[in-house]
Scaffold this motif. Structure first.
Motif, PDB file in Angstrom:
ATOM      1  N   VAL A  72       0.840  -1.208   0.000  1.00 56.72           N
ATOM      2  CA  VAL A  72       0.000   0.000   0.000  1.00 56.72           C
ATOM      3  C   VAL A  72       0.870   1.250   0.000  1.00 56.72           C
ATOM      4  CG1 VAL A  72      -1.697   1.331   1.325  1.00 56.72           C
ATOM      5  CG2 VAL A  72      -1.941  -1.155   1.123  1.00 56.72           C
ATOM      6  N   LEU A  73       1.910   1.252   0.824  1.00 58.46           N
ATOM      7  CA  LEU A  73       2.808   2.408   0.896  1.00 58.46           C
ATOM      8  C   LEU A  73       3.562   2.613  -0.412  1.00 58.46           C
ATOM      9  CD1 LEU A  73       4.193   1.944   4.517  1.00 58.46           C
ATOM     10  CD2 LEU A  73       2.789   3.849   3.696  1.00 58.46           C
ATOM     11  N   ASP A  74       3.821   1.530  -1.140  1.00 58.60           N
ATOM     12  CA  ASP A  74       4.453   1.670  -2.455  1.00 58.60           C
ATOM     13  C   ASP A  74       3.569   2.480  -3.398  1.00 58.60           C
ATOM     14  OD1 ASP A  74       7.091   0.573  -3.010  1.00 58.60           O
ATOM     15  OD2 ASP A  74       6.307  -1.346  -2.364  1.00 58.60           O
ATOM     16  N   VAL A  75       2.261   2.243  -3.330  1.00 61.50           N
ATOM     17  CA  VAL A  75       1.334   3.002  -4.179  1.00 61.50           C
ATOM     18  C   VAL A  75       1.312   4.468  -3.756  1.00 61.50           C
ATOM     19  CG1 VAL A  75      -1.065   3.254  -4.903  1.00 61.50           C
ATOM     20  CG2 VAL A  75      -0.077   0.968  -4.634  1.00 61.50           C
ATOM     21  N   VAL A  76       1.283   4.729  -2.455  1.00 67.56           N
ATOM     22  CA  VAL A  76       1.317   6.110  -1.954  1.00 67.56           C
ATOM     23  C   VAL A  76       2.593   6.806  -2.418  1.00 67.56           C
ATOM     24  CG1 VAL A  76       1.405   7.554   0.120  1.00 67.56           C
ATOM     25  CG2 VAL A  76      -0.095   5.553   0.061  1.00 67.56           C
ATOM     26  N   ALA A  77       3.734   6.120  -2.281  1.00 66.55           N
ATOM     27  CA  ALA A  77       5.015   6.701  -2.702  1.00 66.55           C
ATOM     28  C   ALA A  77       5.020   6.958  -4.208  1.00 66.55           C
ATOM     29  CB  ALA A  77       6.157   5.767  -2.318  1.00 66.55           C
ATOM     30  N   ALA A  78       4.423   6.047  -4.981  1.00 68.09           N
ATOM     31  CA  ALA A  78       4.403   6.204  -6.440  1.00 68.09           C
ATOM     32  C   ALA A  78       3.746   7.512  -6.849  1.00 68.09           C
ATOM     33  CB  ALA A  78       3.671   5.019  -7.073  1.00 68.09           C
ATOM     34  N   TRP A  79       2.589   7.825  -6.265  1.00 68.05           N
ATOM     35  CA  TRP A  79       1.866   9.020  -6.685  1.00 68.05           C
ATOM     36  C   TRP A  79       2.452  10.281  -6.068  1.00 68.05           C
ATOM     37  CZ3 TRP A  79      -0.073   7.937 -10.919  1.00 68.05           C
ATOM     38  CH2 TRP A  79      -0.587   6.663 -11.164  1.00 68.05           C
ATOM     39  N   ALA A  80       3.075  10.167  -4.901  1.00 65.80           N
ATOM     40  CA  ALA A  80       3.774  11.324  -4.338  1.00 65.80           C
ATOM     41  C   ALA A  80       5.000  11.665  -5.180  1.00 65.80           C
ATOM     42  CB  ALA A  80       4.177  11.041  -2.893  1.00 65.80           C
ATOM     43  N   LEU A  81       5.723  10.654  -5.634  1.00 67.01           N
ATOM     44  CA  LEU A  81       6.886  10.884  -6.494  1.00 67.01           C
ATOM     45  C   LEU A  81       6.457  11.432  -7.854  1.00 67.01           C
ATOM     46  CD1 LEU A  81       8.931   7.696  -5.573  1.00 67.01           C
ATOM     47  CD2 LEU A  81       9.618  10.064  -5.122  1.00 67.01           C
ATOM     48  N   LEU A  82       5.304  11.010  -8.330  1.00 64.99           N
ATOM     49  CA  LEU A  82       4.775  11.586  -9.572  1.00 64.99           C
ATOM     50  C   LEU A  82       4.560  13.080  -9.410  1.00 64.99           C
ATOM     51  CD1 LEU A  82       3.358  11.714 -12.321  1.00 64.99           C
ATOM     52  CD2 LEU A  82       1.287  10.826 -11.215  1.00 64.99           C
ATOM     53  N   ALA A  83       3.930  13.489  -8.318  1.00 61.70           N
ATOM     54  CA  ALA A  83       3.690  14.918  -8.085  1.00 61.70           C
ATOM     55  C   ALA A  83       5.005  15.678  -7.950  1.00 61.70           C
ATOM     56  CB  ALA A  83       2.841  15.098  -6.830  1.00 61.70           C
ATOM     57  N   PHE A  84       5.989  15.049  -7.320  1.00 67.12           N
ATOM     58  CA  PHE A  84       7.265  15.744  -7.084  1.00 67.12           C
ATOM     59  C   PHE A  84       8.068  15.904  -8.374  1.00 67.12           C
ATOM     60  CE2 PHE A  84      11.742  15.965  -5.885  1.00 67.12           C
ATOM     61  CZ  PHE A  84      11.708  16.990  -4.948  1.00 67.12           C
ATOM     62  N   PHE A  85       8.079  14.885  -9.223  1.00 68.51           N
ATOM     63  CA  PHE A  85       8.919  14.921 -10.423  1.00 68.51           C
ATOM     64  C   PHE A  85       8.156  15.328 -11.684  1.00 68.51           C
ATOM     65  CE2 PHE A  85      11.820  12.092  -7.966  1.00 68.51           C
ATOM     66  CZ  PHE A  85      12.975  12.859  -8.108  1.00 68.51           C
ATOM     67  N   ARG A  86       6.854  15.605 -11.571  1.00 62.82           N
ATOM     68  CA  ARG A  86       6.092  16.014 -12.746  1.00 62.82           C
ATOM     69  C   ARG A  86       6.692  17.230 -13.457  1.00 62.82           C
ATOM     70  NH1 ARG A  86       1.075  16.167 -10.791  1.00 62.82           N
ATOM     71  NH2 ARG A  86       0.251  14.305 -11.801  1.00 62.82           N
ATOM     72  N   PRO A  87       7.206  18.248 -12.725  1.00 66.39           N
ATOM     73  CA  PRO A  87       7.785  19.396 -13.440  1.00 66.39           C
ATOM     74  C   PRO A  87       8.978  19.041 -14.321  1.00 66.39           C
ATOM     75  CG  PRO A  87       7.322  19.970 -11.159  1.00 66.39           C
ATOM     76  CD  PRO A  87       7.133  18.499 -11.267  1.00 66.39           C
ATOM     77  N   ALA A  88       9.666  17.936 -14.011  1.00 64.46           N
ATOM     78  CA  ALA A  88      10.827  17.540 -14.823  1.00 64.46           C
ATOM     79  C   ALA A  88      10.385  16.970 -16.165  1.00 64.46           C
ATOM     80  CB  ALA A  88      11.671  16.516 -14.067  1.00 64.46           C
ATOM     81  N   HIS A  89       9.371  16.112 -16.155  1.00 64.44           N
ATOM     82  CA  HIS A  89       8.794  15.554 -17.391  1.00 64.44           C
ATOM     83  C   HIS A  89       7.553  14.772 -17.002  1.00 64.44           C
ATOM     84  CE1 HIS A  89       8.172  13.326 -21.084  1.00 64.44           C
ATOM     85  NE2 HIS A  89       9.088  14.069 -21.686  1.00 64.44           N
ATOM     86  N   GLU A  90       6.405  15.299 -17.344  1.00 60.19           N
ATOM     87  CA  GLU A  90       5.156  14.698 -16.882  1.00 60.19           C
ATOM     88  C   GLU A  90       4.974  13.276 -17.403  1.00 60.19           C
ATOM     89  OE1 GLU A  90       0.372  15.668 -16.532  1.00 60.19           O
ATOM     90  OE2 GLU A  90       1.702  17.039 -17.612  1.00 60.19           O
ATOM     91  N   GLY A  91       5.298  13.043 -18.670  1.00 63.37           N
ATOM     92  CA  GLY A  91       5.089  11.722 -19.248  1.00 63.37           C
ATOM     93  C   GLY A  91       5.940  10.652 -18.584  1.00 63.37           C
ATOM     94  N   ARG A 100       5.601   1.595 -10.633  1.00 63.80           N
ATOM     95  CA  ARG A 100       5.671   1.257  -9.204  1.00 63.80           C
ATOM     96  C   ARG A 100       4.319   0.759  -8.701  1.00 63.80           C
ATOM     97  NH1 ARG A 100       9.618   3.785  -4.967  1.00 63.80           N
ATOM     98  NH2 ARG A 100       9.173   2.399  -3.212  1.00 63.80           N
ATOM     99  N   ALA A 101       3.237   1.352  -9.193  1.00 63.83           N
ATOM    100  CA  ALA A 101       1.905   0.905  -8.778  1.00 63.83           C
ATOM    101  C   ALA A 101       1.637  -0.527  -9.244  1.00 63.83           C
ATOM    102  CB  ALA A 101       0.841   1.853  -9.319  1.00 63.83           C
ATOM    103  N   VAL A 102       2.022  -0.843 -10.486  1.00 71.72           N
ATOM    104  CA  VAL A 102       1.844  -2.207 -10.990  1.00 71.72           C
ATOM    105  C   VAL A 102       2.736  -3.171 -10.211  1.00 71.72           C
ATOM    106  CG1 VAL A 102       2.105  -3.722 -12.989  1.00 71.72           C
ATOM    107  CG2 VAL A 102       1.121  -1.442 -13.275  1.00 71.72           C
ATOM    108  N   TYR A 103       3.967  -2.731  -9.924  1.00 72.18           N
ATOM    109  CA  TYR A 103       4.852  -3.561  -9.097  1.00 72.18           C
ATOM    110  C   TYR A 103       4.196  -3.863  -7.748  1.00 72.18           C
ATOM    111  CZ  TYR A 103       8.102  -4.271  -5.300  1.00 72.18           C
ATOM    112  OH  TYR A 103       8.688  -4.725  -4.145  1.00 72.18           O
ATOM    113  N   ALA A 104       3.565  -2.856  -7.145  1.00 69.32           N
ATOM    114  CA  ALA A 104       2.890  -3.074  -5.862  1.00 69.32           C
ATOM    115  C   ALA A 104       1.787  -4.119  -5.993  1.00 69.32           C
ATOM    116  CB  ALA A 104       2.308  -1.757  -5.333  1.00 69.32           C
ATOM    117  N   GLY A 105       1.081  -4.117  -7.133  1.00 71.72           N
ATOM    118  CA  GLY A 105       0.061  -5.127  -7.378  1.00 71.72           C
ATOM    119  C   GLY A 105       0.659  -6.525  -7.488  1.00 71.72           C
ATOM    120  N   VAL A 106       1.779  -6.638  -8.201  1.00 71.61           N
ATOM    121  CA  VAL A 106       2.465  -7.932  -8.318  1.00 71.61           C
ATOM    122  C   VAL A 106       2.947  -8.394  -6.943  1.00 71.61           C
ATOM    123  CG1 VAL A 106       4.462  -9.123  -9.316  1.00 71.61           C
ATOM    124  CG2 VAL A 106       3.149  -7.501 -10.707  1.00 71.61           C
ATOM    125  N   PHE A 107       3.458  -7.449  -6.168  1.00 69.85           N
ATOM    126  CA  PHE A 107       3.924  -7.768  -4.818  1.00 69.85           C
ATOM    127  C   PHE A 107       2.768  -8.284  -3.962  1.00 69.85           C
ATOM    128  CE2 PHE A 107       5.861  -5.922  -0.692  1.00 69.85           C
ATOM    129  CZ  PHE A 107       6.494  -7.121  -0.409  1.00 69.85           C
TER     130      PHE A 107
END
Length: 216
Positions: A72-91, A100-107
């Motif tokens: 669960v925390l992996d998913v939280v970290a994934a979207w927080a890191l998305l918000a943090f690094f979005r200005p560098a390159h959104e895509g 990371r979210a898919v990895y969390a699902g596999v985990f």
């Protein structure tokens, strides 16, 4: 006349959430994996493993719950890191988050193998534990690509240290080497990530100490 630049509120929040999530999941994963699973599981000895788990079933189940919380925390970290690094390159940031979210699902699928271990016979119990490790190791392929993309984002961002970006790419390559080795080479022992994890640890520390003060 000069004007001071301040860190946008959403970037400060993202850095704090990401840093705290990474810290919490690192502690939980260490306690659950090394403090519980590694303590109770004897590789290749089904009878002893089953006996040890039966004798400490509550501890084993708490370890499984801890690993689920890590997912669960992996998913939280994934979207927080998305918000943090979005200005560098959104895509690229979005792709990294989804990996990371898919990895969390596999985990989580891997962890589900452990749920029936306490009630299984010794051979089945050890087989389920082996399946947990195999699925998790395969999922780390996605995690390795995620880290490599984060490293690229950090390197090009202009607000994260370039050295951190390089170390994150190295950490990602370590996971990729281990996962591909396990998949392609019979009897391969994954060890590369034990030496290349430095970038992960530094990212967590940097987000908590410096990340909330960046300007984008």
């Amino acid at each position: 006349m000069t004007t001071s630049r301040t860190t946008p509120h959403h970037i400060r929040t993202a850095a704090l959430v990401a840093g705290l999530s990474l810290l919490a999941l690192a502690v939980l994963a260490a306690l659950a994996n090394f403090g519980v699973l590694e303590r109770l599981v004897t590789p290749g000895d089904a009878a002893r493993t089953a006996a040890d788990i039966r004798a400490a079933e509550g501890l084993f189940r708490s370890g499984v719950a801890g690993l689920l919380l890590v997912a669960v925390l992996d998913v939280v970290a994934a979207w927080a890191l998305l918000a943090f690094f979005r200005p560098a390159h959104e895509g690229i940031a979005t792709l990294a988050a989804w990996l990371r979210a898919v990895y969390a699902g596999v985990f989580a699928v891997a962890i589900a193998q452990l749920a029936g271990v306490p009630g299984a016979d010794p051979a089945q119990a050890l087989a389920k534990i082996d399946a947990f490790h195999d699925i998790w190791q395969a999922g780390l392929l996605l995690f390795g690509v995620h880290l490599a993309l984060l490293g690229h984002l950090a390197y090009r961002s202009g607000y994260a240290p370039r050295l951190l970006g390089v170390l994150l790419v190295i950490a990602g390559l370590g996971y990729l080497a281990d996962s591909l080795g396990v998949i392609l080479v019979p009897g391969f022992a994954p060890t590369a990530s034990m030496f290349t994890f430095v970038g992960e640890a530094l990212l967590m520390l940097w987000l908590l100490i410096k990340g909330r003060n960046v300007t984008t």
